[in-house]
Design a protein around this motif. Structure first.
Motif: not given
Length: 394
Positions: A210-219
């Protein structure tokens, strides 16, 4: 009444009536439609439905109103399209987290993640990508009972090299061999070697990469907090061209069709149609000019996988994502032509049309070979002649 040829058995014919290509939800996974002539007919705006018939043995045929007919014509058909499209990575899938904990590491947009590699971390422990049709729904360990999730686990462990046919049988039973393979996998990841796979330790997706399109979660955020538990949005790494043709152009873009794609960034690549999909018109408000078009019906979208992924990827990265898709021209000269809606798919294979006899007598079923289909007209050959009247099912 509707008649048939002598000896015709009940329910041997399928009716090709106006319908729709396969649909998908707003963000649902792309679905391939059937290939070949059936796909072309479906794409042209028809769908299969079984229709009962009499066998000439005394059973009565169903009553119906006046028949609609069309004349068999002799004409020349020419296919070929040139459509504007866009490059992209396909439909977006959402990855949701299971279990509890804190996000301690997240990927970057554009990262590529292969099966067996970590997608992100929770409590400093990796959450790994596995390949398969369904997510795991429970902890997997000795004594949990049989299930298809165990088969998925064993298949992934075998594919990744942590087991082989000599020490593990891929089935639905969690055995000592399964536990040993899990421990080898855990050792490679730097995890405690428990032989147990906790729910939330892997993410199962249909794609092998897969390719990461969007990171929703936060560190630092807690698993399950915000955005309904969505952690990432991913696509396939492959670059596709997509076009939105008119309904009467779909028959020339059946899955498996070969096309040429001219890139806005320069140069051309070969492509193959992989799927025809639709966005759901529900909730779009319908109406002329709305997102779903009249009545909420969206235009079909055709996905084309590009053969030269390196060239296509460079074009997409350049910011010039436009593309022009050309369907090679095909010709059928001086052939017999009927409306595509007159075609009947035989349940046992092949196609036929109903031909009305002189004086409007009961129609006879005539087998035909289907050739080129252009703008809802189909080339046919067989026991037909110019001027014959064929029934259009209504």
């Amino acid at each position: 009444m509707t008649g048939v040829t002598e000896g015709q058995e009940p329910e041997q014919v399928a009716d090709l009536r106006p319908g729709r290509t396969r649909r998908r939800g707003s963000r649902a996974r792309r679905a391939a439609v059937a290939a070949g002539v059936v796909a072309a007919i479906v794409a042209a705006g028809t769908a299969l439905a079984v229709r009962p018939w009499t066998n000439g043995g005394g059973a009565s045929a169903p009553e119906h109103g006046p028949r609609s007919t069309a004349s068999v014509q002799r004409a020349s058909l020419t296919s070929g399209l040139r459509l504007d499209g866009e490059l992209g990575h396909g439909t977006v899938d959402e990855v949701t987290a299971q279990g509890q904990g804190t996000f301690t590491k997240l990927p970057k947009v554009g990262d590529r993640v292969e099966t067996g590699k970590p997608l992100y971390e929770v409590d400093a422990r990796p959450v790994v990508l596995f390949h398969g049709p369904r997510p795991f729904w429970r902890d997997l360990a000795k004594g949990v009972g049989d299930g298809p999730d165990i088969r998925e686990l064993e298949r992934n462990l075998t594919d990744l090299g942590y087991a082989n046919a000599a020490n593990l049988t891929v089935d639905e039973e969690f055995t000592e061999g399964t536990a040993a393979a899990v421990k080898r996998w855990q050792k490679a990841l730097g995890l405690e070697r428990t032989g147990k796979v906790e729910q939330g330790r892997v993410v199962v997706l249909p794609q092998r990469a897969v390719r990461i399109q969007e990171v929703v979660a936060k560190l630092g955020a807690t698993v399950g907090a915000g955005s309904g538990g969505t952690v990432l949005k991913v696509t396939t790494p492959d670059v596709y061209a997509t076009v939105k043709p008119d309904e009467d152009q779909l028959a020339q873009l059946a899955p498996g069709s070969k096309v040429t794609v001219e890139l806005e960034a320069g140069g051309g690549v070969q492509g193959e149609v992989t799927a025809i999909t639709r966005e759901s018109g529900e909730g779009d408000g319908g109406g002329e000019g709305g997102p779903g078009g009249p009545g909420g019906e969206a235009k079909p979208e055709v996905s084309i996988r590009l053969a030269d992924q390196k060239k296509a990827g460079a074009a997409l990265q350049s910011g010039r994502s436009g593309a022009t898709v050309t369907v090679p021209e095909k010709k059928a000269e001086n052939v017999l032509v009927v409306p595509v809606t007159a075609l009947l798919a035989m349940v046992g294979g092949g196609y036929a049309v109903e031909v009305v006899g002189p004086g409007g007598s009961e129609p006879k079923l005539v087998p035909v070979e289907v050739g080129l289909i252009v703008k809802a007209r189909a080339e046919v050959s067989g026991g037909l002649k110019e001027g014959d009247k064929v029934v259009i099912p209504v």
